[in-house]
Scaffold this motif. Sequence first.
Motif, PDB file in Angstrom:
ATOM      1  N   LEU A  94      53.174  31.683  43.244  1.00  0.00           N
ATOM      2  CA  LEU A  94      53.275  32.704  43.649  1.00  0.00           C
ATOM      3  C   LEU A  94      51.742  33.404  42.993  1.00  0.00           C
ATOM      4  O   LEU A  94      51.735  33.348  41.800  1.00  0.00           O
ATOM      5  CB  LEU A  94      54.243  33.613  43.324  1.00  0.00           C
ATOM      6  CG  LEU A  94      54.409  35.151  43.853  1.00  0.00           C
ATOM      7  CD1 LEU A  94      54.142  35.181  44.963  1.00  0.00           C
ATOM      8  CD2 LEU A  94      55.861  35.509  43.049  1.00  0.00           C
ATOM      9  N   SER A  95      50.986  34.049  43.869  1.00  0.00           N
ATOM     10  CA  SER A  95      49.836  34.582  43.344  1.00  0.00           C
ATOM     11  C   SER A  95      49.739  36.213  43.509  1.00  0.00           C
ATOM     12  O   SER A  95      50.116  36.517  44.639  1.00  0.00           O
ATOM     13  CB  SER A  95      48.306  34.092  43.810  1.00  0.00           C
ATOM     14  OG  SER A  95      48.328  32.752  43.829  1.00  0.00           O
ATOM     15  N   LEU A  96      49.235  37.007  42.444  1.00  0.00           N
ATOM     16  CA  LEU A  96      49.335  38.314  42.475  1.00  0.00           C
ATOM     17  C   LEU A  96      48.064  38.718  42.132  1.00  0.00           C
ATOM     18  O   LEU A  96      47.388  38.166  41.253  1.00  0.00           O
ATOM     19  CB  LEU A  96      50.503  38.823  41.615  1.00  0.00           C
ATOM     20  CG  LEU A  96      51.969  38.683  42.112  1.00  0.00           C
ATOM     21  CD1 LEU A  96      52.548  37.416  41.138  1.00  0.00           C
ATOM     22  CD2 LEU A  96      52.895  40.008  42.241  1.00  0.00           C
ATOM     23  N   ARG A  97      47.555  39.773  42.578  1.00  0.00           N
ATOM     24  CA  ARG A  97      46.446  40.430  42.552  1.00  0.00           C
ATOM     25  C   ARG A  97      46.740  42.207  42.294  1.00  0.00           C
ATOM     26  O   ARG A  97      47.248  42.736  42.980  1.00  0.00           O
ATOM     27  CB  ARG A  97      45.236  40.249  43.295  1.00  0.00           C
ATOM     28  CG  ARG A  97      43.853  40.764  42.816  1.00  0.00           C
ATOM     29  CD  ARG A  97      42.858  40.383  43.969  1.00  0.00           C
ATOM     30  NE  ARG A  97      41.504  41.073  43.579  1.00  0.00           N
ATOM     31  CZ  ARG A  97      41.157  42.271  43.528  1.00  0.00           C
ATOM     32  NH1 ARG A  97      41.942  43.234  43.784  1.00  0.00           N
ATOM     33  NH2 ARG A  97      39.857  42.423  42.872  1.00  0.00           N
ATOM     34  N   TRP A  98      45.851  42.711  41.354  1.00  0.00           N
ATOM     35  CA  TRP A  98      46.034  44.199  41.206  1.00  0.00           C
ATOM     36  C   TRP A  98      44.721  44.681  40.379  1.00  0.00           C
ATOM     37  O   TRP A  98      44.032  43.701  39.765  1.00  0.00           O
ATOM     38  CB  TRP A  98      47.166  44.743  40.379  1.00  0.00           C
ATOM     39  CG  TRP A  98      47.295  44.156  39.144  1.00  0.00           C
ATOM     40  CD1 TRP A  98      47.199  44.905  37.854  1.00  0.00           C
ATOM     41  CD2 TRP A  98      48.040  42.916  38.669  1.00  0.00           C
ATOM     42  NE1 TRP A  98      47.370  44.272  36.739  1.00  0.00           N
ATOM     43  CE2 TRP A  98      48.072  42.847  37.188  1.00  0.00           C
ATOM     44  CE3 TRP A  98      48.603  41.801  39.204  1.00  0.00           C
ATOM     45  CZ2 TRP A  98      48.501  41.827  36.529  1.00  0.00           C
ATOM     46  CZ3 TRP A  98      49.234  40.764  38.611  1.00  0.00           C
ATOM     47  CH2 TRP A  98      48.919  40.747  37.215  1.00  0.00           C
ATOM     48  N   GLU A  99      44.532  45.765  40.169  1.00  0.00           N
ATOM     49  CA  GLU A  99      43.507  46.758  39.638  1.00  0.00           C
ATOM     50  C   GLU A  99      44.110  47.446  38.672  1.00  0.00           C
ATOM     51  O   GLU A  99      45.153  47.972  38.896  1.00  0.00           O
ATOM     52  CB  GLU A  99      42.523  47.347  40.432  1.00  0.00           C
ATOM     53  CG  GLU A  99      41.828  46.347  41.544  1.00  0.00           C
ATOM     54  CD  GLU A  99      41.155  47.100  42.792  1.00  0.00           C
ATOM     55  OE1 GLU A  99      41.357  48.422  42.305  1.00  0.00           O
ATOM     56  OE2 GLU A  99      40.575  46.525  43.704  1.00  0.00           O
ATOM     57  N   VAL A 100      43.264  47.739  37.488  1.00  0.00           N
ATOM     58  CA  VAL A 100      43.662  48.782  36.374  1.00  0.00           C
ATOM     59  C   VAL A 100      42.729  49.650  36.055  1.00  0.00           C
ATOM     60  O   VAL A 100      41.409  49.058  35.792  1.00  0.00           O
ATOM     61  CB  VAL A 100      44.124  48.139  35.226  1.00  0.00           C
ATOM     62  CG1 VAL A 100      44.815  48.982  34.086  1.00  0.00           C
ATOM     63  CG2 VAL A 100      45.457  47.239  35.563  1.00  0.00           C
ATOM     64  N   TYR A 101      42.789  50.981  36.327  1.00  0.00           N
ATOM     65  CA  TYR A 101      41.880  51.937  35.754  1.00  0.00           C
ATOM     66  C   TYR A 101      41.894  52.007  34.334  1.00  0.00           C
ATOM     67  O   TYR A 101      42.759  52.337  33.648  1.00  0.00           O
ATOM     68  CB  TYR A 101      42.234  53.079  36.314  1.00  0.00           C
ATOM     69  CG  TYR A 101      41.081  54.608  35.932  1.00  0.00           C
ATOM     70  CD1 TYR A 101      39.820  54.461  36.594  1.00  0.00           C
ATOM     71  CD2 TYR A 101      41.678  55.379  35.128  1.00  0.00           C
ATOM     72  CE1 TYR A 101      39.039  55.467  36.251  1.00  0.00           C
ATOM     73  CE2 TYR A 101      40.860  56.354  34.569  1.00  0.00           C
ATOM     74  CZ  TYR A 101      39.540  56.492  35.141  1.00  0.00           C
ATOM     75  OH  TYR A 101      38.605  57.703  34.642  1.00  0.00           O
ATOM     76  N   ALA A 102      40.644  51.842  33.590  1.00  0.00           N
ATOM     77  CA  ALA A 102      40.550  51.741  32.146  1.00  0.00           C
ATOM     78  C   ALA A 102      39.658  52.746  31.658  1.00  0.00           C
ATOM     79  O   ALA A 102      38.286  52.369  31.621  1.00  0.00           O
ATOM     80  CB  ALA A 102      40.361  50.220  31.833  1.00  0.00           C
ATOM     81  N   PHE A 103      39.981  53.914  31.228  1.00  0.00           N
ATOM     82  CA  PHE A 103      39.077  54.879  30.614  1.00  0.00           C
ATOM     83  C   PHE A 103      39.430  55.519  29.399  1.00  0.00           C
ATOM     84  O   PHE A 103      39.327  56.752  29.369  1.00  0.00           O
ATOM     85  CB  PHE A 103      38.531  55.958  31.807  1.00  0.00           C
ATOM     86  CG  PHE A 103      37.236  56.424  31.385  1.00  0.00           C
ATOM     87  CD1 PHE A 103      35.969  55.672  31.025  1.00  0.00           C
ATOM     88  CD2 PHE A 103      37.055  57.554  31.573  1.00  0.00           C
ATOM     89  CE1 PHE A 103      34.716  56.116  30.718  1.00  0.00           C
ATOM     90  CE2 PHE A 103      35.717  58.283  30.977  1.00  0.00           C
ATOM     91  CZ  PHE A 103      34.438  57.427  30.705  1.00  0.00           C
ATOM     92  N   ASP A 104      40.317  54.857  28.595  1.00  0.00           N
ATOM     93  CA  ASP A 104      41.074  55.521  27.489  1.00  0.00           C
ATOM     94  C   ASP A 104      40.248  54.639  26.395  1.00  0.00           C
ATOM     95  O   ASP A 104      40.591  53.567  25.980  1.00  0.00           O
ATOM     96  CB  ASP A 104      42.339  55.499  27.482  1.00  0.00           C
ATOM     97  CG  ASP A 104      43.124  55.865  26.470  1.00  0.00           C
ATOM     98  OD1 ASP A 104      42.725  56.202  25.330  1.00  0.00           O
ATOM     99  OD2 ASP A 104      44.406  56.077  26.370  1.00  0.00           O
ATOM    100  N   ALA A 105      39.423  55.373  25.510  1.00  0.00           N
ATOM    101  CA  ALA A 105      38.706  54.991  24.342  1.00  0.00           C
ATOM    102  C   ALA A 105      39.613  54.708  23.098  1.00  0.00           C
ATOM    103  O   ALA A 105      39.183  54.015  21.969  1.00  0.00           O
ATOM    104  CB  ALA A 105      37.773  55.622  24.183  1.00  0.00           C
ATOM    105  N   SER A 106      41.121  54.716  23.061  1.00  0.00           N
ATOM    106  CA  SER A 106      41.646  54.576  21.938  1.00  0.00           C
ATOM    107  C   SER A 106      42.111  53.275  21.966  1.00  0.00           C
ATOM    108  O   SER A 106      41.789  52.263  22.679  1.00  0.00           O
ATOM    109  CB  SER A 106      43.043  55.387  22.120  1.00  0.00           C
ATOM    110  OG  SER A 106      43.840  54.987  23.248  1.00  0.00           O
ATOM    111  N   VAL A 107      42.774  52.955  20.624  1.00  0.00           N
ATOM    112  CA  VAL A 107      42.968  51.425  20.391  1.00  0.00           C
ATOM    113  C   VAL A 107      44.369  51.144  21.101  1.00  0.00           C
ATOM    114  O   VAL A 107      44.628  50.053  21.101  1.00  0.00           O
ATOM    115  CB  VAL A 107      43.382  51.475  18.782  1.00  0.00           C
ATOM    116  CG1 VAL A 107      42.109  51.560  18.101  1.00  0.00           C
ATOM    117  CG2 VAL A 107      44.582  52.199  18.326  1.00  0.00           C
ATOM    118  N   ARG A 108      45.098  51.655  22.081  1.00  0.00           N
ATOM    119  CA  ARG A 108      46.463  51.761  22.541  1.00  0.00           C
ATOM    120  C   ARG A 108      46.414  51.068  23.945  1.00  0.00           C
ATOM    121  O   ARG A 108      47.299  50.605  24.427  1.00  0.00           O
ATOM    122  CB  ARG A 108      47.125  52.959  22.414  1.00  0.00           C
ATOM    123  CG  ARG A 108      47.278  53.710  20.973  1.00  0.00           C
ATOM    124  CD  ARG A 108      48.234  54.587  21.079  1.00  0.00           C
ATOM    125  NE  ARG A 108      47.492  55.909  21.983  1.00  0.00           N
ATOM    126  CZ  ARG A 108      46.789  56.650  21.414  1.00  0.00           C
ATOM    127  NH1 ARG A 108      46.232  56.639  20.074  1.00  0.00           N
ATOM    128  NH2 ARG A 108      46.046  57.626  22.147  1.00  0.00           N
TER     129      ARG A 108
END
Length: 603
Positions: free
Chosen positions: A91-105
């Motif tokens: 089973l193959s899945l694909r997604w995207e993640v918006y990443a613009f939080d400069a914190s360490v978390r």
Amino acid sequence: MSRNKPTTPALHYRVEPLNHRAHLFAVTLDITRPARSQKLTLPVWIPGSYLVREFSQHLQHLSATQGGEALAVKQLDKHRWQVDNDGQRTLSLRWEVYAFDASVRTAFLDATRGFFNATSLCLMVAGREDEPHAIEIQPGDAPAGWQVATGLSPVKANEQGFGTYLAQNYDELADCPVEMGTFWSGEFSACGVPHRFVVSGAGGWFDGQRLLDDTRRICEAQIRFWHGDGQPPYERYVFMLHASGEGYGGLEHRNSTALIAQRTDLPKISAKDAKPAALKATDGYTTLLGLISHEYFHTWNVKRLRPAEFKRYDYTRENHTELLWFFEGFTSYYDDLFLRRAGLIDDATYLQLVTKTINQVQQSPGQRVQSVAQASFDAWTRYYRVGENTPNATISYYTKGALVAMCLDLTLRAEGRGSLDEVMRALWHRTQGGPMRESDLSTVLRQLGKRSFAAELAQWVHGTADLPVLDLLAAAGAKVHRDKAPLAQSLGLRVAADSSGLTVKNVLRGGAGEAAGLAAGDEWLGVEFAPARRGLPAEAWRVRKLDEVAALRGTRSALTALVSRDGRLLRCSLTWPADDTAVRLTVEDAARLGDWLTRCSTG
């Protein structure tokens, strides 16, 4: 734990920058032998930062295929999905993640760097959390010259660090952040163990060698503290520091840490043959070294020696414990102490750092409302959700927890019953470097201290009474001074002043500001005084700084504060309070202080 590396883990992630200008990571996941109704979950929090952060808000375009055929993806709730399939083919899945939080978390991506924690990017496969997880990190559309740094074990990676890494389970995957970019990189060995330090965002004036040398001294002091001549519980360690225009923080991991500090806090290259100036308590670099020391100490105290409630993380909900005063507070006690033990600061500087902690606790009305045990349990709803009433409603388990640790240490030493150093190591051996409860601490204190410490724990940890820290410090060789407190503290206010004026940020419980009716958010425009003599007009003056209020007051005991609140102009009658005091510590008996600060026993 076995480090046998299966050649083809059944769970394989691929992460790459999809569009760094749009701050998008692309993630794919191949699942061998999926469940027929395969459920997937994205964590709602990251261990070490006790707040539900809803990482799923940044996930988009989740799709699934099997044998080249598209499958339906059903969302079950805010962070869970289900894909029905034949249960046999991959089973193959694909997604995207918006990443613009400069914190360490969380996760971040732009043209300058990339960073992510798996808890923000990698869906958990229900029922398969304990299996090995492979993660392939590729450059995607990253700018030329990028490299990778992570605590994960490489399976096949190129010189830049791009390639495939292995985690023994999802917990390990979640506990190994990844830094990407054209960062500065340096290495050192501490007690025979390789350490790497990468720094993003630094300028050419940055003294990397000094940072390596000072960090090595901290690491060696802590390794010897826990293990003597033995080996630490990791094969290598990675520091990942992002130097930014503003910001501060860190997050601990099993063999790495992610850090953020202001760029100006980095050590600067000195003139040739010039000896660096002695560090002061107010230096930004001292603060950075304290952060490094804090997160490194967490390698033992919370990542391995951890609350029993955290024996297995539940990534889907809050994980409560009453022990953050121990795991964060005791770590906060040792972080600056190890700067002293490593010879990076002197006794006077250390006492100045302690002074700051004591005043922070004493000037927080919330210490009368919550015990540090309660504050630990409520971290999810109070400590990480800061508001205008926070100082009145809670106490920091970092600062007061550090003072609890100091009180226990100095009490044990004063009674000739050892030290907190021995308590920490005894806990490590008692729990075999694993989960612990408060009862474990009580037992070890009784064994080493030759008496019960139940009364102290009840008062200091589960009560709200004052700690005897000043008396204990005086007995240990420090001189306690009582100085005039800052004006804002005397007025029971916390304010911000800039070119636009004076703004009230917090009104402290029981203070003169509260009695006058001042409120958080008020813009303090001016002051008004009654006529000096009958027949004269009242005085009214514009103010932009709190010191101006004091200067205009002179010796008068009352004034009217002119404030703007929600578009309305109000008059608040303020009765000027008596001066408050703040603590200041200096060295009185260097020999006695040395018995505590520098003559520590090692593991």
